[in-house]
Design an enzyme around this catalytic site. Structure first.
Site, short mmCIF file in Angstrom:
data_model
loop_
_atom_site.label_atom_id
_atom_site.label_comp_id
_atom_site.label_asym_id
_atom_site.label_seq_id
_atom_site.Cartn_x
_atom_site.Cartn_y
_atom_site.Cartn_z
N PHE A 199 0.85 -1.19 0.00
CA PHE A 199 0.00 0.00 0.00
C PHE A 199 0.88 1.23 0.00
O PHE A 199 2.04 1.17 0.42
CB PHE A 199 -0.93 0.00 1.23
CG PHE A 199 -2.37 0.08 0.87
CD1 PHE A 199 -3.09 -1.03 0.53
CD2 PHE A 199 -3.03 1.31 0.86
CE1 PHE A 199 -4.42 -0.95 0.20
CE2 PHE A 199 -4.36 1.40 0.53
CZ PHE A 199 -5.07 0.27 0.19
N GLN B 114 -7.38 15.30 2.71
CA GLN B 114 -6.75 14.39 1.75
C GLN B 114 -7.57 14.21 0.48
O GLN B 114 -8.78 13.99 0.55
CB GLN B 114 -6.55 13.02 2.38
CG GLN B 114 -5.94 12.00 1.42
CD GLN B 114 -5.45 10.76 2.15
OE1 GLN B 114 -6.20 9.85 2.43
NE2 GLN B 114 -4.17 10.76 2.48
N HIS C 34 -7.82 11.67 -2.49
CA HIS C 34 -7.39 10.33 -2.89
C HIS C 34 -7.11 10.35 -4.39
O HIS C 34 -7.94 10.83 -5.16
CB HIS C 34 -8.48 9.32 -2.56
CG HIS C 34 -8.03 7.89 -2.69
ND1 HIS C 34 -7.69 7.32 -3.89
CD2 HIS C 34 -7.85 6.94 -1.75
CE1 HIS C 34 -7.32 6.07 -3.68
NE2 HIS C 34 -7.40 5.81 -2.40
N LEU D 241 -14.52 6.04 -5.25
CA LEU D 241 -13.18 5.56 -4.90
C LEU D 241 -12.79 4.28 -5.64
O LEU D 241 -13.56 3.34 -5.72
CB LEU D 241 -13.15 5.30 -3.39
CG LEU D 241 -11.86 4.81 -2.78
CD1 LEU D 241 -10.80 5.89 -2.85
CD2 LEU D 241 -12.10 4.41 -1.33
N GLU E 192 -6.40 2.19 -3.58
CA GLU E 192 -4.96 2.19 -3.75
C GLU E 192 -4.43 0.75 -3.79
O GLU E 192 -3.35 0.48 -4.30
CB GLU E 192 -4.39 2.92 -2.53
CG GLU E 192 -2.96 3.29 -2.56
CD GLU E 192 -2.63 4.20 -1.36
OE1 GLU E 192 -3.44 5.09 -1.03
OE2 GLU E 192 -1.58 4.01 -0.78
N ARG F 97 -0.44 9.37 -0.79
CA ARG F 97 -1.53 9.93 -1.59
C ARG F 97 -1.33 11.39 -1.97
O ARG F 97 -1.70 11.79 -3.07
CB ARG F 97 -2.85 9.77 -0.82
CG ARG F 97 -3.27 8.33 -0.77
CD ARG F 97 -4.48 8.12 0.09
NE ARG F 97 -4.85 6.71 0.05
CZ ARG F 97 -5.76 6.15 0.82
NH1 ARG F 97 -6.41 6.90 1.72
NH2 ARG F 97 -6.05 4.87 0.72
N HIS G 269 -11.38 13.05 0.05
CA HIS G 269 -11.50 11.73 0.65
C HIS G 269 -11.52 11.72 2.17
O HIS G 269 -12.35 11.05 2.77
CB HIS G 269 -10.33 10.89 0.14
CG HIS G 269 -10.38 9.45 0.53
ND1 HIS G 269 -11.45 8.64 0.23
CD2 HIS G 269 -9.50 8.65 1.19
CE1 HIS G 269 -11.21 7.41 0.69
NE2 HIS G 269 -10.04 7.40 1.29
N ARG H 133 -2.61 11.39 5.63
CA ARG H 133 -2.79 10.03 6.13
C ARG H 133 -2.31 9.00 5.13
O ARG H 133 -2.57 9.13 3.93
CB ARG H 133 -4.28 9.79 6.42
CG ARG H 133 -4.58 8.37 6.83
CD ARG H 133 -6.02 8.19 7.25
NE ARG H 133 -6.98 8.28 6.19
CZ ARG H 133 -7.19 7.33 5.25
NH1 ARG H 133 -6.44 6.24 5.22
NH2 ARG H 133 -8.12 7.49 4.32
#
Lengths: 587, 261
Positions: free
Chosen positions: A120, A244, A246, A256, A259, A290, A357, A398
């Site tokens: 990730f 954030q 995304h 979404l 990731e 991100r 996001h 994050r």
């Protein structure tokens, strides 16, 4: 009006709220009387939309340890993370995953039957050497499985829910030691009735406020109610300028795409087919954090290398993964692309663009989930966890999977702390007329005082936030956003709702939600204007560098006064460092 | 509930409409309305809504609520088929409003069409498209939808082979939207039947190799209101927005009952 009395009241039934409820019910050594209040049904919460995974250094498939996870979290957050909190989260991640497995969560498995793990963004081996397989997952439905598993266990333990109870205020009783939380006030959607819940401890787990933006992965119901309630009480919000985006939302829609797709090997390409992330993050490329990927995508488009007829998106190429990997490990996002864009990821690259996001900021808490009323004083009896809270484990950005982790680790901690506090304290009297604020607020919205439509104001709010306060910001765009938001606040004073009934009045609900959105949008924009640097999710074109000398500090926002158009006071809080010195952030 | 009767075309706009996007067609959205505060029985109301072929039916309902009639009431949250809030009958079949696109409902030339929307059937209607979910959730809770184990817990995770995990994968996808249960003719006629969704969630644990509660659940489902009520009409499988083989899962539970000791 109805009165209720509980030991612990939890507001919100997403991952953090239900994890808190379970901790209170099963781990505190006694069982406090607990009620969970939710504006939806429990399994409707947006935890269920999380896809890719939940990181923990289980080391099931390769060498890993929680110290590396701590470092990645801090570096990923551009050093604005409180390092003691990140350490707690990474250390407790392992048990958090194992607890979920024991509750029944159906994780994907390795050939040996252990919990499988995948790569990730930003999660690395040995402080950035290479991507590491740390994310525990259940296909691309990890959030769905967490939400279902937690609800199943709430059923098992007989947790009491008040579904479609919309909490609109908390009760703070003044004592000689300052304010103490003594309850919450809710509007029952089915009947229009007001309910006052007196409680020894209240846990806020109300989620984010993505609906300030137009293009967002967030649900319609994510309107920042909890943060807004806290703010209106004069309690601070922290780091609200850090929002954030995304990288991989379905272009034009914002839905979404995990990731985890890139974790499984998918590649971002521009119109020319170039793997552009090689230029921006040579070591971990598409698996950079991100903020970096989202900015890189925006730059590709700004510089004319975007794909499509309007050159306004880039492409997520999954075609080399093969139908089997897509169907078994990424089935839901494969279906989303087919359903909503009529694009089949097996054979064609998918149009993607950053989507609003996640709020890194929120209600400031310590590592026990206790809510702070300044930089270090606790409000007794009041707790917060999950996206609505700011511990701060996410800092300025994050890392993927750390939100599912956050809700489990700090949801549990907040629930436990609330239950233990309730065991050792007596009920305190509610303030006089605890429901007065809510009653006045609802009556005002329902009364006739203008012709403004909620939908128009909301649409304009979302448009200006998308245009002026998203991935890249400047003084000029932010001033425009501030001007727009304040003008919309003026217009909000003249809204009218058409539904005047008592029964399931969602027209009224949307109007109230919009009030919270407007307030939080203004806080976000003021924070972004005042932070004259670029750090993590906050990118200023006019101040492109991180400025540790002046801005290595948390922002603390306080509402001054009562009305919707009140002033905001900005204060600062130092970042907690343990062992990691700020470094330049390269991947 | 009796069939809706009065068919009214709404003229009630709330001020100016937002600009119509290029390529939009006007769709007639015919909605079953019912507000027990003001209506003695359900009625039909039609609204003209400009829509793009790529719009979701949920977008059309939002258009009505936001610009034409704010009293229209329905549930929704995630808007992409994950939260399960917006199950409703769309042109007579149970669907999530956020997962049906206008282009899939356009007939022939696609110039003008009517989309009919009504609440899911078999649960009490609270207001318009919003039904009382409590009987549905009660059936879910009754089948013990949680992992049951005895003895000491391991320190690490329980071991489960990838094949054992795969065995119940299909039924883990359930989002409790009620599309299946409220498409079932047996449920319509006998609301006491557990219904497909509850059985799906029982299946999810009965076939989980880690679980030790299969006997308890099978006893519950062997009841008069249990799996034997299923007449295999496959409505549930057709209705499931997650593509779960619902009818198959029910038959697997029946087999488990027949072949247990």
């Amino acid at each position: 009006m109805q009165f209720h009395r509980y030991d612990v009241v939890i507001v919100g039934a997403g991952g953090a709220g239900m994890r808190a409820a379970l901790a209170a019910a099963t781990e505190a050594g006694h069982a406090p009387r607990t009620a969970v209040l939710t504006k939806l049904y429990p399994t409707r919460s947006h935890t269920g939309a999380a896809q890719g995974g939940m990181c923990a250094a289980l080391a099931n498939v390769e060498e890993d340890n929680w110290e590396w996870h701590t470092f990645d979290t801090i570096k990923g957050g551009d050093y604005l993370v409180d390092q003691d909190a990140a350490e707690v989260m990474a250390k407790e991640a392992i048990d958090a995953v194992l607890d979920l497995e024991k509750m029944g969560l159906p994780f994907n498995r390795t050939p040996e039957g252990r919990i499988d793990q995948r790569r990730f963004g930003g999660h690395t081996r040995n402080h950035g050497e290479a991507a590491v397989r740390r994310a525990c997952y259940a296909a691309d439905r990890t959030g769905h499985m967490i939400l279902q598993t937690l609800y199943q266990n709430c059923v098992k333990h007989g947790i009491e829910f008040f579904n479609e109870f919309y909490v609109l205020d908390i009760c703070l009783t003044e004592t000689e030691n300052g304010p103490v939380c003594t309850g919450a006030v809710a509007y029952e959607l089915a009947t229009g009735e007001i309910h006052v819940f007196q409680a020894k401890a209240v846990v806020f787990a109300t989620g984010g406020f993505g609906k300030v933006f137009k293009t967002t992965s967030n649900a319609h119901t994510l309107t920042g109610d909890g943060m807004g309630i806290i703010f209106r009480k004069g309690l601070p919000l922290e780091d609200m300028e850090f929002y954030q985006f995304h990288p991989t939302g379905l272009a034009g829609l914002g839905i979404l795409l995990t990731e985890g797709a890139r974790g499984e090997g998918a590649i971002l390409r521009n119109a020319a087919g170039e793997r552009f992330m090689e230029r921006y993050a040579p070591t971990i490329k598409d698996l950079a954090p991100r903020d970096i990927v989202a900015r890189s995508m925006a730059l590709e488009v700004l510089e004319g290398r975007g794909a499509g007829p309007n050159k306004d998106y880039v492409l997520l190429d999954c075609t080399h993964l093969g139908a089997e990997v897509l169907e078994s490990k990424l089935p839901d996002i494969t279906e989303f692309a087919r359903t909503y864009l009529a694009v089949d990821p097996v054979t064609e690259p998918v149009p993607v663009y950053p989507t609003a996001h996640y709020a890194m900021g929120g209600i400031p808490t310590n590592i026990h989930g206790e809510v702070l009323r300044d930089n270090d004083t606790v409000v007794p009896g009041l707790y917060a966890a999950g996206e609505c809270a700011c511990v701060s484990v996410h800092g300025a950005n994050r890392l993927g999977t750390n939100s599912l982790l956050d809700i489990n680790v700090f949801g549990r901690r907040a629930g436990l702390a609330a239950a233990r506090y309730a065991a050792n304290h007596e009920l305190i009297d509610l303030p006089e007329t605890p429901a007065a604020v809510v009653q006045a607020q609802l009556e005002l919205v329902l009364s006739e005082h203008g012709k403004e439509r909620v939908a128009d104001i909301r649409t304009e709010l979302q448009a200006t936030m998308d245009a002026n306060a998203s991935v890249y910001r400047t003084e000029e765009t932010l001033k425009q956003a501030l001007h727009d938001v304040q003008a919309l606040k003026d217009r909000y004073a003249h809204i009218s709702v058409q539904d005047k009934g008592k029964r399931f009045n969602t027209d009224l609900l949307e109007a109230v939600e919009l009030g919270f959105l407007l307030e939080l949008a203004e806080v976000l924009v003021i924070g972004a204007l005042e932070r004259k640097e670029s750090r993590g999710g906050h990118a200023r074109e006019d101040y492109p560098n991180r400025d540790d000398t002046n801005y290595m500090r948390h922002s603390m926002f306080y509402k001054q006064g009562d009305g919707l158009k009140s002033d905001i006071r900005l204060d600062y809080k130092p970042v907690t460092f343990t062992r990691y010195k700020p470094m330049e952030r390269k991947y | 509930m009796t069939a809706a009767t009065v068919d009214r075309v709404s003229s009630g706009a709330r001020g100016d409409q937002p600009p119509v996007p290029d390529g939009a067609v006007t769709i007639t959205v015919r909605i079953q309305r019912f507000n027990p505060e003001t209506d003695s029985e359900p009625r039909w109301e039609s609204f003209g809504v400009p829509a793009l072929p790529t719009d979701r039916v949920l977008n059309l309902l939002h258009y009505v609520k936001w610009y034409l009639d704010g009293t229209l009431t329905f549930r929704r949250s995630c808007a992409h088929g994950i939260c399960g809030s917006d199950a409703m009958q769309i042109n007579g079949v149970n669907r999530l409003a956020c997962k049906v696109l206008v282009k899939d409902l356009l007939s022939g030339g696609g110039k003008h069409t009517t989309i009919t929307v009504a609440p899911i059937k078999g649960l009490p209607v609270n207001k318009d498209l919003l039904v009382d979910m409590e009987p549905f959730m009660e059936a879910f809770r009754a089948v013990k939808p949680f992992l049951i184990t005895y003895g000491n817990e391991p320190t690490r995770e329980r071991i489960q082979s990838a094949a054992d995990r795969e065995r119940f994968d299909d039924t883990t996808k359930c989002i409790l939207c009620a599309c299946c249960t409220t498409s079932c003719p047996v449920f319509w006629n006998e609301g006491s039947y557990f219904g497909p969704a509850a059985i799906v969630n029982a299946h999810r644990f009965i076939f989980d190799s880690r679980d030790e509660g299969a006997e308890e659940r099978l006893d519950i489902l062997n009841d008069a209101e249990g799996v034997w009520r299923c007449r295999t009409t496959f409505n549930c499988t057709d209705a499931c927005p997650r593509g779960i083989q619902v009818t198959k899962a029910i038959q697997e539970v029946k087999r488990a009952l027949l072949f247990r000791r």
